[in-house]
Design a protein around this motif. Structure first.
Motif, PDB file in Angstrom:
ATOM      1  N   ASN A 158      35.161   8.040 102.347  1.00 51.59           N
ATOM      2  CA  ASN A 158      36.345   8.911 102.454  1.00 51.59           C
ATOM      3  C   ASN A 158      37.415   8.293 103.348  1.00 51.59           C
ATOM      4  OD1 ASN A 158      35.331  10.973 100.764  1.00 51.59           O
ATOM      5  ND2 ASN A 158      34.141  11.823 102.455  1.00 51.59           N
ATOM      6  N   GLY A 159      37.585   6.974 103.226  1.00 54.76           N
ATOM      7  CA  GLY A 159      38.563   6.260 104.045  1.00 54.76           C
ATOM      8  C   GLY A 159      39.994   6.679 103.748  1.00 54.76           C
ATOM      9  N   VAL A 160      40.792   6.835 104.818  1.00 56.97           N
ATOM     10  CA  VAL A 160      42.218   7.163 104.702  1.00 56.97           C
ATOM     11  C   VAL A 160      42.998   6.165 105.547  1.00 56.97           C
ATOM     12  CG1 VAL A 160      44.019   8.865 105.147  1.00 56.97           C
ATOM     13  CG2 VAL A 160      41.780   9.612 104.317  1.00 56.97           C
ATOM     14  N   ILE A 161      43.965   5.499 104.929  1.00 62.20           N
ATOM     15  CA  ILE A 161      44.791   4.498 105.616  1.00 62.20           C
ATOM     16  C   ILE A 161      46.087   5.160 106.085  1.00 62.20           C
ATOM     17  CG2 ILE A 161      46.165   2.404 105.254  1.00 62.20           C
ATOM     18  CD1 ILE A 161      43.918   1.439 103.388  1.00 62.20           C
ATOM     19  N   HIS A 162      46.495   4.863 107.335  1.00 65.92           N
ATOM     20  CA  HIS A 162      47.710   5.429 107.922  1.00 65.92           C
ATOM     21  C   HIS A 162      48.683   4.310 108.276  1.00 65.92           C
ATOM     22  CE1 HIS A 162      45.959   9.507 108.691  1.00 65.92           C
ATOM     23  NE2 HIS A 162      44.834   8.817 108.781  1.00 65.92           N
ATOM     24  N   ILE A 163      49.911   4.422 107.787  1.00 62.00           N
ATOM     25  CA  ILE A 163      51.012   3.546 108.218  1.00 62.00           C
ATOM     26  C   ILE A 163      52.201   4.470 108.485  1.00 62.00           C
ATOM     27  CG2 ILE A 163      52.534   1.609 107.677  1.00 62.00           C
ATOM     28  CD1 ILE A 163      50.475   0.632 105.672  1.00 62.00           C
ATOM     29  N   GLY A 164      52.455   4.754 109.748  1.00 62.25           N
ATOM     30  CA  GLY A 164      53.515   5.696 110.084  1.00 62.25           C
ATOM     31  C   GLY A 164      53.219   7.060 109.489  1.00 62.25           C
ATOM     32  N   GLU A 165      54.215   7.621 108.774  1.00 63.27           N
ATOM     33  CA  GLU A 165      54.058   8.936 108.168  1.00 63.27           C
ATOM     34  C   GLU A 165      53.397   8.864 106.794  1.00 63.27           C
ATOM     35  OE1 GLU A 165      57.724  11.484 109.888  1.00 63.27           O
ATOM     36  OE2 GLU A 165      58.292   9.642 108.843  1.00 63.27           O
ATOM     37  N   GLN A 167      50.242   8.118 104.337  1.00 61.58           N
ATOM     38  CA  GLN A 167      48.798   8.041 104.360  1.00 61.58           C
ATOM     39  C   GLN A 167      48.278   8.094 102.929  1.00 61.58           C
ATOM     40  OE1 GLN A 167      48.089  11.631 106.836  1.00 61.58           O
ATOM     41  NE2 GLN A 167      46.815  12.334 105.144  1.00 61.58           N
ATOM     42  N   PHE A 168      47.235   7.320 102.676  1.00 61.56           N
ATOM     43  CA  PHE A 168      46.672   7.253 101.331  1.00 61.56           C
ATOM     44  C   PHE A 168      45.213   6.831 101.432  1.00 61.56           C
ATOM     45  CE2 PHE A 168      49.164   3.549 102.482  1.00 61.56           C
ATOM     46  CZ  PHE A 168      48.282   2.487 102.321  1.00 61.56           C
ATOM     47  N   GLY A 169      44.424   7.214 100.422  1.00 61.04           N
ATOM     48  CA  GLY A 169      43.013   6.892 100.416  1.00 61.04           C
ATOM     49  C   GLY A 169      42.775   5.405 100.263  1.00 61.04           C
ATOM     50  N   GLY A 170      41.783   4.898 100.973  1.00 59.00           N
ATOM     51  CA  GLY A 170      41.439   3.482 100.862  1.00 59.00           C
ATOM     52  C   GLY A 170      40.386   3.108 101.876  1.00 59.00           C
ATOM     53  N   GLY A 171      39.536   2.153 101.513  1.00 59.52           N
ATOM     54  CA  GLY A 171      38.523   1.674 102.439  1.00 59.52           C
ATOM     55  C   GLY A 171      38.976   0.440 103.185  1.00 59.52           C
ATOM     56  N   ILE A 267      45.810  11.610 112.794  1.00 53.25           N
ATOM     57  CA  ILE A 267      44.525  10.917 112.944  1.00 53.25           C
ATOM     58  C   ILE A 267      43.634  11.743 113.868  1.00 53.25           C
ATOM     59  CG2 ILE A 267      43.391   8.887 113.931  1.00 53.25           C
ATOM     60  CD1 ILE A 267      45.656   7.186 112.971  1.00 53.25           C
ATOM     61  N   GLN A 268      42.490  12.158 113.377  1.00 53.75           N
ATOM     62  CA  GLN A 268      41.552  12.971 114.139  1.00 53.75           C
ATOM     63  C   GLN A 268      40.434  12.129 114.766  1.00 53.75           C
ATOM     64  OE1 GLN A 268      42.131  16.267 114.594  1.00 53.75           O
ATOM     65  NE2 GLN A 268      44.003  15.984 113.404  1.00 53.75           N
ATOM     66  N   GLY A 269      40.046  11.024 114.096  1.00 51.78           N
ATOM     67  CA  GLY A 269      38.918  10.210 114.552  1.00 51.78           C
ATOM     68  C   GLY A 269      39.229   9.439 115.823  1.00 51.78           C
ATOM     69  N   LEU A 270      38.190   9.181 116.606  1.00 46.87           N
ATOM     70  CA  LEU A 270      38.345   8.386 117.822  1.00 46.87           C
ATOM     71  C   LEU A 270      38.319   6.904 117.492  1.00 46.87           C
ATOM     72  CD1 LEU A 270      36.095  10.277 120.395  1.00 46.87           C
ATOM     73  CD2 LEU A 270      38.558   9.927 120.561  1.00 46.87           C
ATOM     74  N   GLY A 271      39.204   6.147 118.149  1.00 44.69           N
ATOM     75  CA  GLY A 271      39.263   4.712 117.925  1.00 44.69           C
ATOM     76  C   GLY A 271      38.476   3.956 118.963  1.00 44.69           C
ATOM     77  N   PRO A 272      38.332   2.638 118.786  1.00 49.36           N
ATOM     78  CA  PRO A 272      37.557   1.828 119.742  1.00 49.36           C
ATOM     79  C   PRO A 272      38.248   1.733 121.098  1.00 49.36           C
ATOM     80  CG  PRO A 272      38.588   0.440 118.059  1.00 49.36           C
ATOM     81  CD  PRO A 272      38.831   1.849 117.650  1.00 49.36           C
ATOM     82  N   ARG A 273      37.527   2.125 122.137  1.00 53.54           N
ATOM     83  CA  ARG A 273      38.063   2.123 123.507  1.00 53.54           C
ATOM     84  C   ARG A 273      38.489   0.721 123.931  1.00 53.54           C
ATOM     85  NH1 ARG A 273      36.972   5.238 128.194  1.00 53.54           N
ATOM     86  NH2 ARG A 273      35.591   6.555 126.943  1.00 53.54           N
ATOM     87  N   TYR A 274      37.711  -0.298 123.538  1.00 53.02           N
ATOM     88  CA  TYR A 274      37.934  -1.643 124.073  1.00 53.02           C
ATOM     89  C   TYR A 274      38.763  -2.526 123.147  1.00 53.02           C
ATOM     90  CZ  TYR A 274      34.379   0.086 127.215  1.00 53.02           C
ATOM     91  OH  TYR A 274      33.679   0.848 128.113  1.00 53.02           O
ATOM     92  N   CYS A 275      39.323  -1.930 122.102  1.00 49.37           N
ATOM     93  CA  CYS A 275      40.224  -2.670 121.216  1.00 49.37           C
ATOM     94  C   CYS A 275      41.329  -1.713 120.771  1.00 49.37           C
ATOM     95  CB  CYS A 275      39.434  -3.205 120.023  1.00 49.37           C
ATOM     96  SG  CYS A 275      40.352  -4.389 119.028  1.00 49.37           S
ATOM     97  N   PRO A 276      42.115  -1.189 121.723  1.00 50.71           N
ATOM     98  CA  PRO A 276      43.094  -0.153 121.400  1.00 50.71           C
ATOM     99  C   PRO A 276      44.304  -0.714 120.647  1.00 50.71           C
ATOM    100  CG  PRO A 276      43.311  -0.795 123.690  1.00 50.71           C
ATOM    101  CD  PRO A 276      42.121  -1.532 123.153  1.00 50.71           C
ATOM    102  N   SER A 277      45.022   0.170 119.979  1.00 52.89           N
ATOM    103  CA  SER A 277      46.252  -0.229 119.307  1.00 52.89           C
ATOM    104  C   SER A 277      47.323  -0.546 120.346  1.00 52.89           C
ATOM    105  CB  SER A 277      46.732   0.895 118.384  1.00 52.89           C
ATOM    106  OG  SER A 277      47.064   2.034 119.169  1.00 52.89           O
ATOM    107  N   ILE A 278      48.373  -1.236 119.919  1.00 53.23           N
ATOM    108  CA  ILE A 278      49.432  -1.608 120.854  1.00 53.23           C
ATOM    109  C   ILE A 278      50.140  -0.374 121.381  1.00 53.23           C
ATOM    110  CG2 ILE A 278      51.130  -1.993 119.008  1.00 53.23           C
ATOM    111  CD1 ILE A 278      50.818  -3.984 122.321  1.00 53.23           C
ATOM    112  N   GLU A 279      50.300   0.675 120.532  1.00 52.82           N
ATOM    113  CA  GLU A 279      50.951   1.889 121.021  1.00 52.82           C
ATOM    114  C   GLU A 279      50.049   2.618 122.026  1.00 52.82           C
ATOM    115  OE1 GLU A 279      50.010   2.887 116.569  1.00 52.82           O
ATOM    116  OE2 GLU A 279      50.421   1.121 117.790  1.00 52.82           O
ATOM    117  N   ASP A 280      48.743   2.518 121.819  1.00 56.23           N
ATOM    118  CA  ASP A 280      47.793   3.120 122.763  1.00 56.23           C
ATOM    119  C   ASP A 280      47.851   2.392 124.105  1.00 56.23           C
ATOM    120  OD1 ASP A 280      45.916   4.950 123.545  1.00 56.23           O
ATOM    121  OD2 ASP A 280      44.202   3.864 122.727  1.00 56.23           O
TER     122      ASP A 280
END
Length: 621
Positions: A158-165, A167-171, A267-280
């Motif tokens: 049930n992968g969902v890809i996000h780019i800005g606003e 979003q579309f299904g994808g693994g 985005i509801q899921g938690l991301g990796p603490r030790y490899c955060p996004s640049i905005e994070d």
């Protein structure tokens, strides 16, 4: 149409490839199912293997007979041993790899195994009878029977890809998500959750100005991952580069924060603490004016560049403007934007130490489906799951690595007993016996175990035994070799260490912090000629064992003290809920995780020392 397979592996990423290889090499008939034969062993994120603690895992996979080390060696474009300035417990090998060749080498290796069959199609469900996995169902309704199933679905459930606003299904970018399995597993009683990970934009290396960056060379004398001689060390290497973000980059990125799926709640899921996004990074570390960016080539011949450290899900126009403010990127051309991906995972506390599920017999989970992140973590789980699926089909004892055996043992034990609420990543600090679990001795620790289960080859075992016996002989000879003041004091003075007044053994001299094998060769010509007879890995092994022998002995004594609890087995159907003396939390956690030993029970979060004492009394009865 299909025979009854011993093992069906769903997913052909790093976990799936290792699972398929391990089971097939051990004699099981394997079907590897993937949605796209052209993306087998795809390096979805950065084109590199190993790193701190991760390099140790790759060495362990290799020592057991897995292929990640061999494939990495065949496709590497740069090798570095990280943390050389620290003690040997921290040394961690890392390769930069050719992305296309890595995937090609994995596919060719799997195709050369007659026990591996392939099927290209999405798997939409499991065949389950009487609480046991008996095969899979494909998207077009084909039912394929099997004695066991290993799920290694990566980020596709049930992968969902996000780019800005958007979003579309994808693994993965350009690839469909997998549907059906999550829903079925929940109906079967499994608990599921959501996690996220991300990837940076890829750019055209021809458009970058490397004169504004710091060049990062590979090691002068590059090594390899694999203990086998199947590949030769690199004669040439490709450099990586380092640059930095700045205040202007951060301000440019912040203009898109109101459209960021990470900040506006999409985005509801938690991301990796030790490899955060640049905005994070910008949000969490607002006091920092710059962040490191690693500029990594994707291969020998391609111009595509991986911008490590710039993972993002911001709108593509924001990404493009900001990345051009990084020194060296002023004229950068983007191949594809970065994105975040959300996917389903299943808390790993629902698994046994073999990675078989509690709910469904003969069903195994490996990789990101268990809440981990990283190629190496996934590959090691695939190896464990593939080994155990094959052993169970053959009605043999399970294969379980203890925390004192390997980083792989630490990884599995952490997942099963502690679970994870964010993508789990391995670090050396997670291992309490890290001086024993070094990258240089993985073969001495694990190759015999791999050979015993039919995975590690005779060649691997012979090489390990040669290394072991030569190391022991060398250490003994260094203890016997006496050095005289008049022959070595001049050399000791040149090294900057104290002269001796009486004869001293070479072994005792080697314990000095200023002296290693290399320095030992300079103080005595006869000793130098003798040492040159040994291989580099034997010399290194002898030096480490001599210098750290007291510390190694202390850790070994700790392992032996704890082994009593690990050897105290808990009956398979033990009724934890009936012991009213246990705390409520202790009863619930023990009943959910169902530990197999007292040692495992002691590491479960929520099980107190008092609970453990009570459990010991009841087991004694």
């Amino acid at each position: 149409m299909f025979p009854i397979y011993d093992v069906i592996v769903v997913g052909a990423g790093h976990a799936g490839c290792e699972a398929a290889h391990a089971a097939a090499a051990m004699g099981s008939k394997v079907l590897l199912c993937t949605m796209n034969m052209n993306t087998i062993a795809q390096m979805s994120c950065n084109p590199a293997m190993g790193g701190v603690a991760k390099g140790q895992i790759v060495r362990e996979i290799d020592a057991l007979g897995g292929l990640s080390g061999v494939i990495s060696d065949k496709s590497m474009i740069q090798f570095r041993m990280l943390n050389r300035s620290k003690g040997p417990a921290m040394w961690s090998p890392r390769t930069q790899n050719d992305r296309m060749r890595f995937a090609e080498e994995w596919r060719l290796a799997l195709e050369q195994n007659q026990n591996v069959d392939f099927w290209q199609e999405m798997i939409s469900g499991l065949l389950v009878e009487a609480g046991r996995a008996v095969g899979v169902r494909t998207a077009i309704g084909i039912e394929i029977p099997a004695k066991s199933v290993v799920l290694t679905n990566g980020t596709f459930l049930n992968g969902v890809i996000h780019i800005g606003e958007k979003q579309f299904g994808g693994g993965r970018t350009g690839e469909s998500a997998a549907k059906g399995i999550t829903e079925q597993l929940i109906q079967l009683g499994f608990e599921a959750g959501r996690m996220k990970t991300g990837t940076p934009p890829r750019v055209d290396g021809r458009s970058l100005d490397y004169s504004k960056m710091e060049e990062q060379f590979g090691d002068e004398n590059p090594e390899k991952f694999s203990y086998l001689d199947s590949t030769q060390p690199l004669l040439k290497q490709r450099s990586c580069w380092i640059t930095y973000t700045n205040k202007e980059v951060h301000e440019s990125l912040e203009t898109g924060f109101d459209r960021s799926p990470m900040f506006n709640g999409r985005i509801q899921g938690l991301g990796p603490r030790y490899c955060p996004s640049i905005e994070d990074k910008i949000n969490r570390f607002a006091e920092r004016e710059r962040h490191q960016i690693f500029v990594e080539p994707e291969g020998w011949d391609t111009v595509e560049i991986y911008v490590n450290g710039f993972s993002t899900s911001l709108p593509e126009d924001v990404q493009y403007k900001a990345i051009r403010l990084i020194p060296g990127f002023e004229n950068a051309k983007m191949f594809r934007p970065g994105y975040a991906i959300e996917y389903d995972f299943f808390p790993p506390t629902q698994l046994k130490l073999t990675l078989e599920t509690h709910h469904i017999e003969n069903l195994y989970f490996a990789g990101q489906i268990n809440g981990t992140t990283g190629y190496e973590e996934a590959a090691s789980q695939g190896l464990v799951a593939g080994i155990n699926a094959s052993l169970k089909v053959q009605e043999k004892d399970p294969f379980i690595l203890k925390r004192s055996d390997a980083y792989i043992g630490v990884l599995v034990d952490d997942l099963i007993n502690k679970g994870t609420e964010e993508p789990y990543r391995m670090f050396t600090s997670r291992a309490e016996f890290r001086l024993l679990l070094r990258q240089d001795n993985a073969d001495l620790r694990l190759t015999q175990l791999g050979h015993d289960i039919g995975l590690a080859s005779d060649e691997r075992k012979e090489k390990m035994l040669d290394k072991k016996s030569n190391t022991a002989k060398l250490i003994n000879d260094l203890k016997q070799k006496k050095l005289s003041p008049h022959t070595i004091n001049h050399g000791l003075n040149n090294i900057g260490t104290a002269a001796i007044t009486e004869k001293i053994s070479a072994e005792k001299l080697l314990k000095r912090p200023q002296i290693g094998i290399k320095e030992l060769m300079t103080v005595d010509e006869e000793l130098s000629q003798y040492l040159n007879k040994y291989s580099k890995d034997v010399l290194e092994q002898a030096e480490i064992q001599i210098k750290y022998d007291s510390y190694i002995d202390k850790e070994q004594q700790m392992v032996e003290k704890l082994s009593n609890m690990e050897n105290y087995k808990i009956p398979l159907k033990f009724d934890f809920l009936s012991i009213t003396a246990l705390s409520n939390e202790g009863r619930q956690k023990l009943n959910k995780i169902r530990p197999e030993t007292l040692g495992q029970a002691s590491r479960i979060s929520g099980v107190s020392p008092a609970d453990l004492s009570i459990l010991t009394v009841y087991l004694g009865r």
